[in-house]
Design a protein around this motif. Sequence first.
Motif, PDB file in Angstrom:
ATOM      1  N   LYS A  64      64.764  29.941   1.134  1.00 10.40           N
ATOM      2  CA  LYS A  64      64.314  29.743  -0.239  1.00 10.40           C
ATOM      3  C   LYS A  64      63.158  30.657  -0.635  1.00 10.40           C
ATOM      4  CE  LYS A  64      65.815  24.910  -0.340  1.00 10.40           C
ATOM      5  NZ  LYS A  64      65.397  23.496  -0.536  1.00 10.40           N
ATOM      6  N   ALA A  65      62.496  31.247   0.353  1.00  6.25           N
ATOM      7  CA  ALA A  65      61.368  32.127   0.058  1.00  6.25           C
ATOM      8  C   ALA A  65      61.372  33.338   0.972  1.00  6.25           C
ATOM      9  CB  ALA A  65      60.047  31.374   0.200  1.00  6.25           C
ATOM     10  N   LEU A  66      61.067  34.475   0.405  1.00  9.46           N
ATOM     11  CA  LEU A  66      60.857  35.708   1.154  1.00  9.46           C
ATOM     12  C   LEU A  66      59.363  36.011   1.125  1.00  9.46           C
ATOM     13  CD1 LEU A  66      63.752  37.949  -0.203  1.00  9.46           C
ATOM     14  CD2 LEU A  66      63.787  36.416   1.758  1.00  9.46           C
ATOM     15  N   VAL A  67      58.776  36.120   2.291  1.00  6.97           N
ATOM     16  CA  VAL A  67      57.336  36.332   2.410  1.00  6.97           C
ATOM     17  C   VAL A  67      57.102  37.677   3.090  1.00  6.97           C
ATOM     18  CG1 VAL A  67      55.175  35.447   3.347  1.00  6.97           C
ATOM     19  CG2 VAL A  67      56.926  33.854   2.516  1.00  6.97           C
ATOM     20  N   PHE A  68      56.337  38.526   2.426  1.00  5.40           N
ATOM     21  CA  PHE A  68      56.146  39.901   2.881  1.00  5.40           C
ATOM     22  C   PHE A  68      54.713  40.132   3.353  1.00  5.40           C
ATOM     23  CE2 PHE A  68      59.449  39.879  -0.309  1.00  5.40           C
ATOM     24  CZ  PHE A  68      60.398  40.783   0.138  1.00  5.40           C
ATOM     25  N   ASP A  69      54.582  40.662   4.556  1.00  5.73           N
ATOM     26  CA  ASP A  69      53.319  41.264   4.936  1.00  5.73           C
ATOM     27  C   ASP A  69      53.091  42.465   4.018  1.00  5.73           C
ATOM     28  OD1 ASP A  69      51.028  41.926   6.613  1.00  5.73           O
ATOM     29  OD2 ASP A  69      52.277  43.559   7.387  1.00  5.73           O
ATOM     30  N   VAL A  70      51.872  42.939   3.943  1.00  7.97           N
ATOM     31  CA  VAL A  70      51.542  43.978   2.971  1.00  7.97           C
ATOM     32  C   VAL A  70      51.360  45.352   3.615  1.00  7.97           C
ATOM     33  CG1 VAL A  70      49.816  44.730   1.274  1.00  7.97           C
ATOM     34  CG2 VAL A  70      50.551  42.345   1.346  1.00  7.97           C
ATOM     35  N   TYR A  71      50.385  45.460   4.515  1.00  7.91           N
ATOM     36  CA  TYR A  71      50.004  46.768   5.049  1.00  7.91           C
ATOM     37  C   TYR A  71      50.998  47.247   6.103  1.00  7.91           C
ATOM     38  CZ  TYR A  71      45.678  45.723   2.626  1.00  7.91           C
ATOM     39  OH  TYR A  71      44.749  45.415   1.656  1.00  7.91           O
ATOM     40  N   GLY A  72      51.669  48.339   5.792  1.00  8.79           N
ATOM     41  CA  GLY A  72      52.690  48.891   6.671  1.00  8.79           C
ATOM     42  C   GLY A  72      54.078  48.379   6.374  1.00  8.79           C
ATOM     43  N   SER A 131      57.669  41.692   8.261  1.00 10.75           N
ATOM     44  CA  SER A 131      56.517  42.513   8.601  1.00 10.75           C
ATOM     45  C   SER A 131      56.991  43.748   9.353  1.00 10.75           C
ATOM     46  CB  SER A 131      55.515  41.737   9.464  1.00 10.75           C
ATOM     47  OG  SER A 131      54.402  42.552   9.798  1.00 10.75           O
ATOM     48  N   SER A 132      56.223  44.826   9.231  1.00 11.92           N
ATOM     49  CA  SER A 132      56.481  46.021  10.034  1.00 11.92           C
ATOM     50  C   SER A 132      55.738  45.956  11.358  1.00 11.92           C
ATOM     51  CB  SER A 132      56.042  47.275   9.268  1.00 11.92           C
ATOM     52  OG  SER A 132      54.638  47.249   9.069  1.00 11.92           O
ATOM     53  N   ASN A 133      54.878  44.945  11.510  1.00 10.52           N
ATOM     54  CA  ASN A 133      54.049  44.803  12.698  1.00 10.52           C
ATOM     55  C   ASN A 133      54.687  43.829  13.680  1.00 10.52           C
ATOM     56  OD1 ASN A 133      51.699  46.385  11.661  1.00 10.52           O
ATOM     57  ND2 ASN A 133      51.679  44.742  10.147  1.00 10.52           N
ATOM     58  N   GLY A 134      54.985  44.315  14.883  1.00  5.59           N
ATOM     59  CA  GLY A 134      55.625  43.471  15.877  1.00  5.59           C
ATOM     60  C   GLY A 134      54.812  42.236  16.217  1.00  5.59           C
ATOM     61  N   TRP A 135      53.495  42.382  16.298  1.00  4.06           N
ATOM     62  CA  TRP A 135      52.639  41.234  16.627  1.00  4.06           C
ATOM     63  C   TRP A 135      52.712  40.154  15.555  1.00  4.06           C
ATOM     64  CZ3 TRP A 135      49.034  40.266  12.942  1.00  4.06           C
ATOM     65  CH2 TRP A 135      48.627  41.333  12.117  1.00  4.06           C
ATOM     66  N   ASP A 136      52.856  40.566  14.300  1.00  3.21           N
ATOM     67  CA  ASP A 136      52.944  39.623  13.187  1.00  3.21           C
ATOM     68  C   ASP A 136      54.283  38.879  13.212  1.00  3.21           C
ATOM     69  OD1 ASP A 136      52.090  38.323  10.909  1.00  3.21           O
ATOM     70  OD2 ASP A 136      52.202  40.074   9.599  1.00  3.21           O
ATOM     71  N   ILE A 137      55.333  39.602  13.559  1.00  6.63           N
ATOM     72  CA  ILE A 137      56.647  38.980  13.690  1.00  6.63           C
ATOM     73  C   ILE A 137      56.640  37.931  14.800  1.00  6.63           C
ATOM     74  CG2 ILE A 137      59.016  39.422  14.451  1.00  6.63           C
ATOM     75  CD1 ILE A 137      58.591  40.120  11.536  1.00  6.63           C
ATOM     76  N   THR A 138      56.023  38.245  15.937  1.00  8.31           N
ATOM     77  CA  THR A 138      55.993  37.270  17.022  1.00  8.31           C
ATOM     78  C   THR A 138      55.197  36.032  16.630  1.00  8.31           C
ATOM     79  OG1 THR A 138      54.062  38.282  18.098  1.00  8.31           O
ATOM     80  CG2 THR A 138      56.233  39.056  18.781  1.00  8.31           C
ATOM     81  N   GLY A 139      54.111  36.223  15.890  1.00  6.96           N
ATOM     82  CA  GLY A 139      53.336  35.082  15.433  1.00  6.96           C
ATOM     83  C   GLY A 139      54.114  34.193  14.491  1.00  6.96           C
ATOM     84  N   ALA A 140      54.817  34.814  13.543  1.00  7.06           N
ATOM     85  CA  ALA A 140      55.608  34.053  12.579  1.00  7.06           C
ATOM     86  C   ALA A 140      56.789  33.363  13.242  1.00  7.06           C
ATOM     87  CB  ALA A 140      56.095  34.988  11.462  1.00  7.06           C
ATOM     88  N   THR A 157      62.511  35.386  10.776  1.00  5.72           N
ATOM     89  CA  THR A 157      61.780  36.646  10.735  1.00  5.72           C
ATOM     90  C   THR A 157      62.710  37.849  10.614  1.00  5.72           C
ATOM     91  OG1 THR A 157      61.741  36.737  13.162  1.00  5.72           O
ATOM     92  CG2 THR A 157      59.826  35.769  12.063  1.00  5.72           C
ATOM     93  N   ALA A 158      62.243  38.842   9.880  1.00  8.29           N
ATOM     94  CA  ALA A 158      62.936  40.131   9.765  1.00  8.29           C
ATOM     95  C   ALA A 158      61.901  41.220  10.013  1.00  8.29           C
ATOM     96  CB  ALA A 158      63.575  40.296   8.394  1.00  8.29           C
ATOM     97  N   TRP A 159      62.090  41.945  11.100  1.00  7.00           N
ATOM     98  CA  TRP A 159      61.168  43.012  11.457  1.00  7.00           C
ATOM     99  C   TRP A 159      61.567  44.281  10.726  1.00  7.00           C
ATOM    100  CZ3 TRP A 159      61.057  45.867  16.771  1.00  7.00           C
ATOM    101  CH2 TRP A 159      59.910  46.679  16.840  1.00  7.00           C
ATOM    102  N   ILE A 160      60.661  44.798   9.901  1.00  3.97           N
ATOM    103  CA  ILE A 160      60.893  46.057   9.204  1.00  3.97           C
ATOM    104  C   ILE A 160      60.347  47.160  10.116  1.00  3.97           C
ATOM    105  CG2 ILE A 160      60.641  47.299   7.035  1.00  3.97           C
ATOM    106  CD1 ILE A 160      62.011  44.490   6.882  1.00  3.97           C
ATOM    107  N   ASN A 161      61.212  47.632  10.986  1.00  2.00           N
ATOM    108  CA  ASN A 161      60.795  48.522  12.072  1.00  2.00           C
ATOM    109  C   ASN A 161      60.834  49.979  11.609  1.00  2.00           C
ATOM    110  OD1 ASN A 161      60.129  49.574  14.547  1.00  2.00           O
ATOM    111  ND2 ASN A 161      62.086  49.113  15.521  1.00  2.00           N
TER     112      ASN A 161
END
Length: 221
Positions: A6-14, A174-183, A190-194
């Motif tokens: 129901k929601a897409l949540v985006f990290d910002v930096y990177g 997120s493009s950050n692997g550490w952020d993906i693991t946290g989420a 999770t969707a990793w924008i690699n």
Amino acid sequence: MTQSIKALVFDVYGTLFDVHAVKAKADELYPEHGADISQVWRQKQLEYSFLRQLNGQYVPFSQVTRDALRYALLQLKLHVTEENIAALMEAYLELSHYEEVEAVLHEMSGKQLAVFSNGSHDMLDSLIEQSGLGSLFDHIISVDDIKQYKPTPAAYMHALNTLGLKREEVLFMSSNGWDITGAKSFGFRTAWINRSGLPVEELNLDPDSIYDDLNGLLEWK
């Protein structure tokens, strides 16, 4: 499965914005050193946020970013002036977003859209506003509201409380692997924008999806 999101949540930096867009201004101020400044600055920015979280010494991300910049200049043995620091900090408020971002956000407008960042509002709000993307988001969520940096569970809980949804109803990018693991550990999809073609983190918390850029999200429409 996509219908349950129901929601897409985006990290910002990177993820939405290219943090290395500051290279141009850095090269202007320190010719031929722009790439090195950008790399060390980003590395120390992340390190300082992690260390401050672990040490219980929170300060807003704008201060973390300023401190990391000063360190980067000193490490590279470049002349440090308050004028140059101010100019580079201003450049961080004017980062360019990746070329596919706006079109993808429009395509996904049928779901709740939010940004969720370690960035403090004094950085985040200005960046989103200047980008012209602000009207596309339902929420701009900063960890500064609770003073707990990602990837702490408390940070992701703050985002979840803001959205008013269940964990499994949220797709976090997120493009950050550490952020993906946290989420992922917290319970978000999770969707990793690699964007950099990196290997998956060896933490047994693999992302649900991996994409080269945000265009891959269109399959969640």
